[in-house]
Enzyme design. Structure first.
Site, mmCIF file in Angstrom:
data_model
loop_
_atom_site.group_PDB
_atom_site.id
_atom_site.type_symbol
_atom_site.label_atom_id
_atom_site.label_comp_id
_atom_site.label_asym_id
_atom_site.label_seq_id
_atom_site.Cartn_x
_atom_site.Cartn_y
_atom_site.Cartn_z
ATOM 1 N N ASN A 136 -4.672 21.629 1.196
ATOM 2 C CA ASN A 136 -5.104 22.394 2.374
ATOM 3 C C ASN A 136 -3.814 22.038 3.417
ATOM 4 O O ASN A 136 -4.036 22.358 4.756
ATOM 5 C CB ASN A 136 -6.413 21.906 3.012
ATOM 6 N N ASP A 173 -9.170 24.116 0.357
ATOM 7 C CA ASP A 173 -9.671 22.929 0.770
ATOM 8 C C ASP A 173 -10.605 22.647 -0.512
ATOM 9 O O ASP A 173 -11.325 23.561 -0.873
ATOM 10 C CB ASP A 173 -10.542 22.877 2.061
ATOM 11 N N SER A 227 -7.463 3.606 -6.919
ATOM 12 C CA SER A 227 -6.664 2.577 -6.038
ATOM 13 C C SER A 227 -6.830 1.286 -6.566
ATOM 14 O O SER A 227 -8.279 0.816 -6.789
ATOM 15 C CB SER A 227 -6.665 2.763 -4.727
ATOM 16 N N TYR A 262 -12.737 3.621 2.942
ATOM 17 C CA TYR A 262 -11.710 4.502 2.025
ATOM 18 C C TYR A 262 -11.782 3.894 0.532
ATOM 19 O O TYR A 262 -12.031 4.661 -0.370
ATOM 20 C CB TYR A 262 -9.994 4.169 2.239
ATOM 21 N N LYS A 285 -13.409 5.741 -3.101
ATOM 22 C CA LYS A 285 -12.847 5.628 -4.267
ATOM 23 C C LYS A 285 -13.661 5.008 -5.299
ATOM 24 O O LYS A 285 -13.971 5.664 -6.525
ATOM 25 C CB LYS A 285 -11.605 4.786 -4.310
ATOM 26 N N LEU A 312 3.952 -0.740 3.880
ATOM 27 C CA LEU A 312 5.090 -1.654 4.296
ATOM 28 C C LEU A 312 6.380 -0.636 3.839
ATOM 29 O O LEU A 312 7.370 -0.700 4.928
ATOM 30 C CB LEU A 312 5.585 -2.748 3.117
ATOM 31 N N ARG A 331 2.824 -7.742 -3.630
ATOM 32 C CA ARG A 331 2.416 -6.654 -4.037
ATOM 33 C C ARG A 331 2.909 -6.243 -5.273
ATOM 34 O O ARG A 331 4.182 -6.475 -5.503
ATOM 35 C CB ARG A 331 2.386 -5.392 -3.044
ATOM 36 N N ARG A 357 -3.002 -9.914 8.741
ATOM 37 C CA ARG A 357 -3.586 -8.784 9.149
ATOM 38 C C ARG A 357 -4.989 -8.881 8.663
ATOM 39 O O ARG A 357 -5.280 -9.435 7.594
ATOM 40 C CB ARG A 357 -2.791 -7.440 8.232
HETATM 41 P P1 NAD Z 1 -1.025 12.235 0.628
HETATM 42 O O1 NAD Z 1 -1.628 12.171 1.792
HETATM 43 O O2 NAD Z 1 0.567 12.250 0.737
HETATM 44 O O3 NAD Z 1 -1.472 13.574 -0.360
HETATM 45 C C1 NAD Z 1 -2.670 14.027 -0.468
HETATM 46 C C2 NAD Z 1 -2.598 15.515 -0.341
HETATM 47 O O4 NAD Z 1 -3.999 15.970 -0.355
HETATM 48 C C3 NAD Z 1 -2.137 16.063 1.023
HETATM 49 O O5 NAD Z 1 -0.888 16.912 0.639
HETATM 50 C C4 NAD Z 1 -3.182 16.537 1.753
HETATM 51 O O6 NAD Z 1 -2.906 17.786 2.531
HETATM 52 C C5 NAD Z 1 -4.172 16.981 0.582
HETATM 53 N N1 NAD Z 1 -5.419 17.034 0.866
HETATM 54 C C6 NAD Z 1 -6.087 16.115 1.614
HETATM 55 N N2 NAD Z 1 -7.423 16.613 1.762
HETATM 56 C C7 NAD Z 1 -7.749 17.629 1.292
HETATM 57 C C8 NAD Z 1 -8.694 18.428 0.753
HETATM 58 N N3 NAD Z 1 -9.992 18.282 1.369
HETATM 59 N N4 NAD Z 1 -8.362 19.521 0.413
HETATM 60 C C9 NAD Z 1 -7.062 20.101 -0.281
HETATM 61 N N5 NAD Z 1 -6.029 19.176 -0.066
HETATM 62 C C10 NAD Z 1 -6.184 17.960 0.682
HETATM 63 O O7 NAD Z 1 -1.483 11.043 -0.183
HETATM 64 P P2 NAD Z 1 -0.817 10.383 -1.490
HETATM 65 O O8 NAD Z 1 -0.341 9.242 -1.187
HETATM 66 O O9 NAD Z 1 -0.032 11.296 -2.323
HETATM 67 O O10 NAD Z 1 -2.212 10.064 -2.347
HETATM 68 C C11 NAD Z 1 -2.511 10.913 -3.528
HETATM 69 C C12 NAD Z 1 -3.988 10.388 -3.810
HETATM 70 O O11 NAD Z 1 -3.672 8.916 -4.232
HETATM 71 C C13 NAD Z 1 -4.883 10.234 -2.850
HETATM 72 O O12 NAD Z 1 -6.308 10.430 -3.368
HETATM 73 C C14 NAD Z 1 -4.845 8.571 -2.471
HETATM 74 O O13 NAD Z 1 -6.345 8.110 -2.086
HETATM 75 C C15 NAD Z 1 -4.521 7.973 -3.924
HETATM 76 N N6 NAD Z 1 -3.981 6.680 -3.733
HETATM 77 C C16 NAD Z 1 -2.753 6.611 -2.944
HETATM 78 C C17 NAD Z 1 -2.052 5.547 -2.838
HETATM 79 C C18 NAD Z 1 -0.857 5.433 -1.857
HETATM 80 O O14 NAD Z 1 -0.426 4.202 -1.571
HETATM 81 N N7 NAD Z 1 0.040 6.266 -1.474
HETATM 82 C C19 NAD Z 1 -2.622 4.307 -3.422
HETATM 83 C C20 NAD Z 1 -3.650 4.350 -4.279
HETATM 84 C C21 NAD Z 1 -4.191 5.728 -4.587
HETATM 85 C C1 WQD Z 2 1.969 -4.258 1.416
HETATM 86 C C2 WQD Z 2 2.106 -5.681 1.961
HETATM 87 C C3 WQD Z 2 1.103 -6.634 3.835
HETATM 88 C C4 WQD Z 2 3.036 -3.653 6.839
HETATM 89 C C5 WQD Z 2 -2.749 -0.426 1.123
HETATM 90 C C6 WQD Z 2 -4.064 -0.010 1.134
HETATM 91 C C7 WQD Z 2 -4.466 0.375 -0.291
HETATM 92 C C8 WQD Z 2 -3.536 1.080 -0.960
HETATM 93 C C9 WQD Z 2 -1.996 0.995 -0.639
HETATM 94 C C10 WQD Z 2 -4.377 3.495 -0.907
HETATM 95 C C11 WQD Z 2 1.154 -6.562 2.531
HETATM 96 C C12 WQD Z 2 2.772 -6.245 4.339
HETATM 97 C C13 WQD Z 2 2.522 -4.287 5.543
HETATM 98 C C14 WQD Z 2 3.664 -4.341 7.437
HETATM 99 C C15 WQD Z 2 3.712 -6.554 6.523
HETATM 100 N N1 WQD Z 2 -3.582 2.654 -0.692
HETATM 101 N N2 WQD Z 2 2.880 -5.521 5.348
HETATM 102 N N3 WQD Z 2 4.001 -5.747 7.537
HETATM 103 O O1 WQD Z 2 -2.225 -3.413 1.910
HETATM 104 O O2 WQD Z 2 -1.303 -3.479 -0.301
HETATM 105 O O3 WQD Z 2 -2.313 -1.662 0.315
HETATM 106 O O4 WQD Z 2 -1.703 0.690 0.682
HETATM 107 O O5 WQD Z 2 -5.098 3.265 -2.053
HETATM 108 O O6 WQD Z 2 -5.581 1.046 -0.392
HETATM 109 O O7 WQD Z 2 -4.743 -0.837 1.468
HETATM 110 O O8 WQD Z 2 -0.263 -2.122 1.178
HETATM 111 O O9 WQD Z 2 1.976 -1.316 2.349
HETATM 112 O O10 WQD Z 2 -0.010 -1.671 3.679
HETATM 113 O O11 WQD Z 2 1.175 -3.675 2.449
HETATM 114 O O12 WQD Z 2 3.635 -7.560 6.275
HETATM 115 O O13 WQD Z 2 4.076 -3.829 8.857
HETATM 116 O O14 WQD Z 2 3.148 -5.736 3.136
HETATM 117 O O15 WQD Z 2 0.486 -7.626 4.540
HETATM 118 O O16 WQD Z 2 1.288 -7.943 1.935
HETATM 119 P P1 WQD Z 2 -1.793 -2.667 0.735
HETATM 120 P P2 WQD Z 2 0.760 -2.239 2.577
#
Ligand code: NAD
Ligand code: WQD
Length: 332
Positions: A31, A57, A123, A147, A151, A198, A229, A290
């Site tokens: 979307n 969506d 995640s 969040y 998941k 980060l 991490r 944090r």
């Molecule tokens: P992102 O936001 O870059 O990508 C998500 C995509 O989904 C976007 O293009 C957004 O437009 C689309 N989207 C959101 N809601 C939607 C909906 N209702 N219908 C259709 N499309 C929709 O995020 P990402 O970093 O690529 O993450 C992808 C997946 O991985 C997510 O589910 C996220 O929770 C999970 N994840 C991400 C991380 C991370 O750190 N990036 C870590 C662990 C898990």
């Molecule tokens: C990494 C490290 C911070 C920013 C988050 C979400 C998790 C997952 C991944 C989706 C930590 C430190 C960060 C800054 C810093 N996302 N940091 N200064 O916290 O492991 O996970 O992203 O699923 O759900 O919680 O990742 O990149 O935020 O932090 O010192 O300005 O960097 O304290 O040690 P995190 P992060």
């Protein structure tokens, strides 16, 4: 044909590149709430052919039925969702609506279309805060924000779905800390507004967009006191998805698997590595921890190796180099 929900997003777009490389056809369904259609043109540049896509969506059953009717979808990679932890605390309804309701609508459409193979983006955030590291998939789950709860709820729903109908083949992938970008610098991570992760912050400081990085705490029980991490290159994650898909094609199974490198890297080590490979300075200041941050997190990756034959190949040097190349080429 593989349906990729959220395929224009950060991890989804990189995974599409890897799907194409592995010879899979795919259709992107997004979307564009956190991405732009321009990403699709960049993807086309990399793979050298048109990308099939439909704007929609996942909460819209008619749009989902349309994509299943229009394409012979054999499996779904489900990335679509919202992912900002802090935002989820102020907007829990949006998070449950997108991530839980959206996933339920997707499963419904899959069932109607007779497509029962699903890879779900979960995640490492589902693990409780006090786990011994490395953390394995059978560690207890405990979430501390909306969040993470979305998941965990979807993970639980998927396991009930599998119990109700063993025809479902499901891989739940728990990502650790995805970073980096495609080496072409054509696609990468584009956080809207102020990033919270980060690496995008490090990139913006290096680019002069922000004056300095705040390091959240230097009193953790790590060798230099900063948080640790399991940073994993987004192209390794992309390969992990293709490996999961291959696994599900061969096995009628439901699996939950960590995707990480198995190694922890501290925040200071990331900064030092980034400075070395980019030649840029990253000024920083130490500030208090944090809220609700965990100190040390890294994955036990033995199950991914055993079941999927997947091991992350790229190191932190490569993550920093590719993240910086993307930042420098596209975002100042
Ligand atoms: P992102 O936001 O870059 O990508 C998500 C995509 O989904 C976007 O293009 C957004 O437009 C689309 N989207 C959101 N809601 C939607 C909906 N209702 N219908 C259709 N499309 C929709 O995020 P990402 O970093 O690529 O993450 C992808 C997946 O991985 C997510 O589910 C996220 O929770 C999970 N994840 C991400 C991380 C991370 O750190 N990036 C870590 C662990 C898990
Ligand atoms: C990494 C490290 C911070 C920013 C988050 C979400 C998790 C997952 C991944 C989706 C930590 C430190 C960060 C800054 C810093 N996302 N940091 N200064 O916290 O492991 O996970 O992203 O699923 O759900 O919680 O990742 O990149 O935020 O932090 O010192 O300005 O960097 O304290 O040690 P995190 P992060």
């Amino acid at each position: 044909m593989i349906l990729v929900t959220g395929g224009a997003g950060y991890i989804g777009s990189h995974t599409c590149i890897e799907l194409a490389r592995a010879g899979h056809e795919f259709v992107v369904f997004d979307n564009f709430s956190n991405s732009a259609p321009a990403v699709l043109a960049r993807m086309e540049q990399i793979i050298g052919r048109p990308v099939v896509w439909q704007k929609g969506d996942i909460r819209d059953p008619a749009a989902l039925d349309k994509v299943f009717a229009g394409h012979p979808v054999s499996a779904v990679l489900h990335f679509a969702g919202l992912k900002a932890v802090t935002e989820s605390i102020s907007q829990p309804i949006d998070y449950f609506d997108n991530n839980v309701h959206g996933s339920i609508a997707l499963m419904g459409a899959m069932a109607r279309a007779g497509c029962k193979t699903l890879v779900f983006s979960s995640s490492a955030t589902v693990y409780g805060p006090e786990q011994p590291m490395p953390v394995a998939e059978d560690a207890p789950c405990a979430v501390s924000n909306p969040y993470g709860r979305t998941k965990l709820v979807v993970e639980e729903l998927l396991s009930e779905l599998g119990r109700s109908d063993p025809q479902w083949r499901i891989a739940t992938l728990r990502y650790f800390n995805p970073t980096g970008a495609h080496p072409s610098a054509l696609i990468g991570e584009s956080p809207l507004g102020t990033p919270s992760n980060l690496m995008p912050l490090v990139c913006q400081v290096a680019a002069g967009i922000r004056p300095s990085l705040q390091i959240f705490g230097d009193d953790y029980p790590s060798h230099d006191g900063t948080g640790v991490r399991d940073f994993v290159h987004v192209m390794d994650l992309a390969e992990g998805h293709v490996a999961a898909l291959d696994f599900l094609t061969k096995n009628q199974a439901r699996i939950v698997v960590n995707l990480g490198t198995g190694h922890g890297t501290s925040v200071l080590e990331v900064i030092r590595t980034f400075e070395r490979v980019s030649g840029q300075r990253v000024p920083y200041e130490i500030v208090p921890r944090r809220d609700a941050d965990i100190g040390i997190s890294f994955a036990d990756v033995s199950l991914a190796r055993e079941l999927l034959g997947w091991v992350a190949k790229r190191d932190v040097d490569e993550m920093c180099r590719d993240a910086w190349r993307w930042q420098a080429a596209n975002r100042g």
